[in-house]
Design a protein around this motif. Structure first.
Motif, PDB file in Angstrom:
ATOM      1  N   LEU A 349       0.820  -1.247  -0.039  1.00 56.25           N
ATOM      2  CA  LEU A 349      -0.209   0.247   0.201  1.00 56.25           C
ATOM      3  C   LEU A 349       1.112   1.213   0.418  1.00 56.25           C
ATOM      4  O   LEU A 349       0.862   2.536  -0.902  1.00 56.25           O
ATOM      5  CB  LEU A 349      -1.047   0.298   0.881  1.00 56.25           C
ATOM      6  CG  LEU A 349      -1.342   1.031   0.961  1.00 56.25           C
ATOM      7  CD1 LEU A 349      -3.272   1.708   0.562  1.00 56.25           C
ATOM      8  CD2 LEU A 349      -2.576   1.201   2.431  1.00 56.25           C
ATOM      9  N   GLU A 350       1.736   1.248   0.768  1.00 59.85           N
ATOM     10  CA  GLU A 350       2.671   2.651   1.171  1.00 59.85           C
ATOM     11  C   GLU A 350       3.093   2.728   0.105  1.00 59.85           C
ATOM     12  O   GLU A 350       3.536   3.545  -1.189  1.00 59.85           O
ATOM     13  CB  GLU A 350       3.778   2.071   1.862  1.00 59.85           C
ATOM     14  CG  GLU A 350       5.020   3.333   1.792  1.00 59.85           C
ATOM     15  CD  GLU A 350       6.084   2.950   2.768  1.00 59.85           C
ATOM     16  OE1 GLU A 350       6.957   4.377   3.979  1.00 59.85           O
ATOM     17  OE2 GLU A 350       6.678   2.271   3.225  1.00 59.85           O
ATOM     18  N   SER A 359      -3.632  10.217  -5.797  1.00 58.93           N
ATOM     19  CA  SER A 359      -4.641   9.322  -6.610  1.00 58.93           C
ATOM     20  C   SER A 359      -5.329   8.066  -4.983  1.00 58.93           C
ATOM     21  O   SER A 359      -6.032   7.436  -5.367  1.00 58.93           O
ATOM     22  CB  SER A 359      -4.060   8.382  -7.834  1.00 58.93           C
ATOM     23  OG  SER A 359      -4.713   9.493  -8.844  1.00 58.93           O
ATOM     24  N   ILE A 360      -4.249   7.850  -5.056  1.00 58.54           N
ATOM     25  CA  ILE A 360      -4.168   6.862  -3.976  1.00 58.54           C
ATOM     26  C   ILE A 360      -5.118   7.222  -2.216  1.00 58.54           C
ATOM     27  O   ILE A 360      -6.222   5.981  -1.748  1.00 58.54           O
ATOM     28  CB  ILE A 360      -3.154   6.473  -2.649  1.00 58.54           C
ATOM     29  CG1 ILE A 360      -3.834   4.780  -1.808  1.00 58.54           C
ATOM     30  CG2 ILE A 360      -2.745   7.196  -1.682  1.00 58.54           C
ATOM     31  CD1 ILE A 360      -3.828   3.813  -2.292  1.00 58.54           C
ATOM     32  N   VAL A 361      -5.331   8.738  -2.131  1.00 56.77           N
ATOM     33  CA  VAL A 361      -6.447   9.382  -0.768  1.00 56.77           C
ATOM     34  C   VAL A 361      -7.578   8.658  -1.472  1.00 56.77           C
ATOM     35  O   VAL A 361      -8.493   7.996  -0.572  1.00 56.77           O
ATOM     36  CB  VAL A 361      -6.645   9.851  -1.081  1.00 56.77           C
ATOM     37  CG1 VAL A 361      -6.934  11.098   0.122  1.00 56.77           C
ATOM     38  CG2 VAL A 361      -4.693  10.416  -0.292  1.00 56.77           C
ATOM     39  N   PRO A 362      -8.272   8.545  -2.388  1.00 53.81           N
ATOM     40  CA  PRO A 362      -9.589   7.919  -2.305  1.00 53.81           C
ATOM     41  C   PRO A 362      -9.824   6.651  -2.490  1.00 53.81           C
ATOM     42  O   PRO A 362     -11.169   6.666  -2.081  1.00 53.81           O
ATOM     43  CB  PRO A 362     -10.311   8.964  -3.735  1.00 53.81           C
ATOM     44  CG  PRO A 362      -9.333   9.110  -4.658  1.00 53.81           C
ATOM     45  CD  PRO A 362      -8.626   9.629  -3.428  1.00 53.81           C
ATOM     46  N   LEU A 363      -9.070   6.105  -2.917  1.00 52.58           N
ATOM     47  CA  LEU A 363      -9.049   5.039  -2.703  1.00 52.58           C
ATOM     48  C   LEU A 363      -9.039   4.142  -1.319  1.00 52.58           C
ATOM     49  O   LEU A 363      -9.064   3.179  -0.453  1.00 52.58           O
ATOM     50  CB  LEU A 363      -8.034   3.850  -3.679  1.00 52.58           C
ATOM     51  CG  LEU A 363      -7.962   4.588  -5.117  1.00 52.58           C
ATOM     52  CD1 LEU A 363      -6.701   3.499  -5.598  1.00 52.58           C
ATOM     53  CD2 LEU A 363      -8.677   3.940  -5.952  1.00 52.58           C
ATOM     54  N   VAL A 364      -8.499   4.895  -0.677  1.00 53.44           N
ATOM     55  CA  VAL A 364      -8.126   4.130   1.043  1.00 53.44           C
ATOM     56  C   VAL A 364      -8.926   5.037   1.873  1.00 53.44           C
ATOM     57  O   VAL A 364      -9.414   4.088   3.034  1.00 53.44           O
ATOM     58  CB  VAL A 364      -6.587   4.281   1.282  1.00 53.44           C
ATOM     59  CG1 VAL A 364      -6.295   4.061   2.789  1.00 53.44           C
ATOM     60  CG2 VAL A 364      -5.478   3.938   0.360  1.00 53.44           C
ATOM     61  N   LEU A 365      -9.637   6.564   1.877  1.00 58.75           N
ATOM     62  CA  LEU A 365     -10.471   7.019   2.583  1.00 58.75           C
ATOM     63  C   LEU A 365     -11.123   6.719   3.028  1.00 58.75           C
ATOM     64  O   LEU A 365     -11.568   6.246   4.490  1.00 58.75           O
ATOM     65  CB  LEU A 365     -10.040   8.789   1.812  1.00 58.75           C
ATOM     66  CG  LEU A 365     -10.845   9.376   3.580  1.00 58.75           C
ATOM     67  CD1 LEU A 365      -9.854   9.516   4.250  1.00 58.75           C
ATOM     68  CD2 LEU A 365     -11.299  10.766   3.094  1.00 58.75           C
ATOM     69  N   PRO A 366     -12.262   6.057   1.861  1.00 57.73           N
ATOM     70  CA  PRO A 366     -13.152   5.381   2.951  1.00 57.73           C
ATOM     71  C   PRO A 366     -13.404   4.459   3.834  1.00 57.73           C
ATOM     72  O   PRO A 366     -13.541   4.269   4.973  1.00 57.73           O
ATOM     73  CB  PRO A 366     -13.992   4.800   1.728  1.00 57.73           C
ATOM     74  CG  PRO A 366     -13.371   5.882   0.463  1.00 57.73           C
ATOM     75  CD  PRO A 366     -12.240   6.075   1.179  1.00 57.73           C
ATOM     76  N   ALA A 386      -3.130   1.846   7.389  1.00 53.33           N
ATOM     77  CA  ALA A 386      -3.556   2.296   5.558  1.00 53.33           C
ATOM     78  C   ALA A 386      -2.959   3.923   6.076  1.00 53.33           C
ATOM     79  O   ALA A 386      -2.570   3.987   4.922  1.00 53.33           O
ATOM     80  CB  ALA A 386      -4.396   2.264   5.744  1.00 53.33           C
ATOM     81  N   PHE A 387      -3.946   3.858   7.303  1.00 51.13           N
ATOM     82  CA  PHE A 387      -3.494   5.483   6.693  1.00 51.13           C
ATOM     83  C   PHE A 387      -2.027   5.825   7.183  1.00 51.13           C
ATOM     84  O   PHE A 387      -1.475   7.535   6.234  1.00 51.13           O
ATOM     85  CB  PHE A 387      -4.299   7.180   8.508  1.00 51.13           C
ATOM     86  CG  PHE A 387      -4.081   8.181   8.500  1.00 51.13           C
ATOM     87  CD1 PHE A 387      -4.738   8.370   7.130  1.00 51.13           C
ATOM     88  CD2 PHE A 387      -3.355   8.736   9.082  1.00 51.13           C
ATOM     89  CE1 PHE A 387      -4.557  10.037   7.318  1.00 51.13           C
ATOM     90  CE2 PHE A 387      -3.146  10.036   9.515  1.00 51.13           C
ATOM     91  CZ  PHE A 387      -3.625  10.474   8.218  1.00 51.13           C
ATOM     92  N   GLY A 388      -1.066   5.321   7.882  1.00 54.49           N
ATOM     93  CA  GLY A 388       0.365   5.992   8.112  1.00 54.49           C
ATOM     94  C   GLY A 388       1.429   5.921   6.544  1.00 54.49           C
ATOM     95  O   GLY A 388       2.081   5.977   6.350  1.00 54.49           O
ATOM     96  N   LEU A 402      -6.671  16.075   6.079  1.00 54.00           N
ATOM     97  CA  LEU A 402      -6.874  14.709   6.786  1.00 54.00           C
ATOM     98  C   LEU A 402      -6.040  14.284   8.171  1.00 54.00           C
ATOM     99  O   LEU A 402      -6.519  13.638   8.978  1.00 54.00           O
ATOM    100  CB  LEU A 402      -6.497  13.739   5.953  1.00 54.00           C
ATOM    101  CG  LEU A 402      -6.884  13.607   5.108  1.00 54.00           C
ATOM    102  CD1 LEU A 402      -6.684  12.703   3.573  1.00 54.00           C
ATOM    103  CD2 LEU A 402      -8.984  13.938   4.787  1.00 54.00           C
ATOM    104  N   VAL A 403      -4.557  14.930   7.958  1.00 53.79           N
ATOM    105  CA  VAL A 403      -4.263  14.724   9.646  1.00 53.79           C
ATOM    106  C   VAL A 403      -4.261  15.154  10.017  1.00 53.79           C
ATOM    107  O   VAL A 403      -4.206  15.127  12.067  1.00 53.79           O
ATOM    108  CB  VAL A 403      -2.733  15.036   8.551  1.00 53.79           C
ATOM    109  CG1 VAL A 403      -1.789  15.061  10.111  1.00 53.79           C
ATOM    110  CG2 VAL A 403      -2.058  13.854   7.319  1.00 53.79           C
ATOM    111  N   VAL A 404      -5.187  16.632  10.436  1.00 52.35           N
ATOM    112  CA  VAL A 404      -5.571  17.561  11.171  1.00 52.35           C
ATOM    113  C   VAL A 404      -6.535  16.884  12.332  1.00 52.35           C
ATOM    114  O   VAL A 404      -6.531  17.115  13.052  1.00 52.35           O
ATOM    115  CB  VAL A 404      -5.916  18.925  10.666  1.00 52.35           C
ATOM    116  CG1 VAL A 404      -6.494  19.569  12.475  1.00 52.35           C
ATOM    117  CG2 VAL A 404      -4.082  19.900  10.714  1.00 52.35           C
TER     118      VAL A 404
END
Length: 522
Positions: A349-350, A359-366, A386-388, A402-404
């Motif tokens: 994933l990293e 482009s990875i953000v919308p795939l993982v954020l949900p 996943a966030f890390g 997102l970090v905040v």
């Protein structure tokens, strides 16, 4: 004293006995190289001799032609080349006899010997019947399978050390044909495993064959068939071959991309974890290649047309599967450090994040949003991980909000009942300090330092190690202000130093390297 006893004494725990035996062997090599090597070969090839002694003889024979130092290797090679031709012939015949031994440890050792001496002789056309003998061993119905396996091993080992430029192209073709033939689905599993392993060792050696589409198709077809074998190890090795090909011949992957994509998705989702992890490693290799290629394109050292976008195309289907794998953590994180499919998926994933960036953000954020507060520790930890893992790749502008939002949750998770959740929370905070220090506001900093301070006293050394990592990165993030009289960390420094120093005298200071990690943070 007979030779077998001397060889055994050379492994003796008593230094005096061992040194005497080693001195005897070294003297024999210098004084009577040819006769002594022949005597060792007889010891190796004689079926009535005990297997451990035969193996020791074989290992000593191999050491007489191999070395990591170039000067020593040249000297050993010259010793062999200057050996009496008649003695050489007897020795070679003994090697070929030894590889036919029904004792697996002996035939395996003989395979290494044949490869080492063959790598010297074959380019010089000094051993013309070697390859023919190995090909006959592989193809003859009368030859036992243990010999077929050893012969395939010998070919693979030889390819691993020989340069393709040093041998005739017909020789390369013959070796490759024998290996591919050994991979046939009607072969026994042990033979197929040896063949697919040999293929992996020979992929660099057979670079010319990869330039020919027909031959390349045959190789890829053989590997695809091996991914469907009944034996786990064969399937695992097949994906290892694909990973090697992705590393060596990325530019040739496009016609096979869809097939590889379908095979790997099936392996990751349905196959044995060992096979799934190797399929993941294939995509790791592709990601690494594409990250480097994108950097070269940016620097003007590669063309945009060289970039096949394999990761970008696969990511929408691959990412949900990886997130699912990341929920398969080991139960006891404190005791089981073995590599597993959860860790492998997180690493990939990293890699995807570094390749496709925003482009990875919308795939993982949900997944993160849904599970970061989940009562199920597996889902929570996977969301944190996943966030890390996506913190390196997307731009700061994309990740900052997102970090905040995540920081208060991460700090709370430092007190979670589950060790792995606390561990991953501290690690993720450390990554934020390293990669997104601009997100660390004066409002959140006291809460974060207080949370990490408590983690420095965690009963788990793993959590302590990650808290030290986070404190180290937080300090690095403030290093720009090191010339000032004080900075945002000044208020917390006495307490943090006290806690870090306390770590260095904990009873478990050797676990997870926490003493050294604490000193680094200090």
């Amino acid at each position: 004293m007979d030779l077998a006893t001397v060889l055994q004494n050379a492994q003796h725990p008593n230094p005096e006995i061992r040194n005497q035996a080693e001195a005897y062997l070294n003297q024999a090599v210098e004084a009577q190289y040819g006769p002594f090597l022949l005597a060792l070969t007889v010891e190796l090839a004689t079926e009535s001799r005990p297997a451990p002694g035969r193996q020791l003889a074989g290992l000593y024979i191999k050491n007489l032609i191999t070395a990591t130092d170039d000067a020593i290797l040249e000297r050993k090679t010259n010793q062999w080349l200057q050996c009496d031709p008649a003695t050489q012939s007897q020795i070679r015949a003994g090697f070929l006899e030894a590889i036919k031994s029904p004792v697996q440890v002996v035939s395996h050792t003989a395979a290494q010997i044949l490869a080492a001496y063959g790598a010297v002789d074959v380019p010089r056309n000094a051993w013309p019947d070697l390859l023919a003998a190995l090909f006959n061993n592989i193809n003859s119905a009368e030859i036992q399978d243990v010999t077929k396996v050893a012969s395939l091993e010998a070919l693979g080992y030889m390819c691993d050390v020989m340069s393709p430029e040093a041998v005739d192209n017909n020789v390369v073709n013959q070796i490759l044909s024998a290996i591919i033939d050994g991979m046939r689905s009607d072969r026994r599993n042990d033979v197929r495993l040896a063949a697919v392993t040999a293929l992996n060792n020979s992929l660099d050696f057979t670079s010319q064959n990869f330039e020919n589409q027909v031959e390349r198709n045959a190789i890829m077809q053989a590997i695809c068939e091996a991914t469907q074998a009944s034996e786990v190890k064969i399937r695992e090795r097949a994906y290892e071959c694909f990973a090697t090909i992705a590393d060596l011949y990325y530019d040739k992957l496009q016609p096979y991309a869809e097939t590889i994509f379908n095979l790997t998705l099936s392996a990751i989702s349905k196959d044995d974890p060992a096979v799934g992890m190797q399929a993941i490693e294939l995509w790791n290799t592709i990601c690494d290649t594409e990250v480097n290629l994108l950097a070269d394109i940016e620097d003007g050292d590669a063309n945009v047309s060289d970039y096949l976008k394999l990761t970008e195309v696969a990511a929408p289907s691959l990412t949900p599967l990886l997130l699912q794998c990341m929920t398969k953590q080991e139960e006891d994180a404190d005791e089981d450090d073995a590599w597993n499919i959860s860790m492998a998926a997180a690493t990939l994933l990293e890699g995807i994040a570094r390749t496709i960036e925003n482009s990875i953000v919308p795939l993982v954020l949900p997944f993160i949003t849904e599970n970061i507060n989940n009562a199920n520790w597996r889902l929570k930890e996977a969301a944190l991980m996943a966030f890390g893992m996506i913190l390196d790749g997307p731009t700061g502008e994309t990740l900052s909000p997102l970090v905040v939002q995540a920081m208060p949750i991460l700090i709370t998770c430092l007190r979670d009942p589950n060790t792995l959740v606390r561990d991953t929370s501290a690690w993720t905070i450390g990554r934020i300090c390293e990669l997104h220090k601009s997100c660390l506001s004066n409002e959140i900093l006291p809460h974060m330092v207080a949370g990490l301070g408590a983690s420095l006293e965690d009963p788990s050394s793993k959590v302590v190690s990650q808290a030290c990592f986070a404190m180290h990165n937080l300090s690095e993030a403030c290093s720009d202000e090191s010339e000032a009289n004080s900075n945002v960390l000044s208020h917390f420094m006495p307490q943090m130093l006290t806690k870090l120093l306390a770590i260095t005298v904990r009873e478990d200071w050797e676990q997870d390297n926490i003493r050294a990690t604490a000193y680094e943070a200090i």
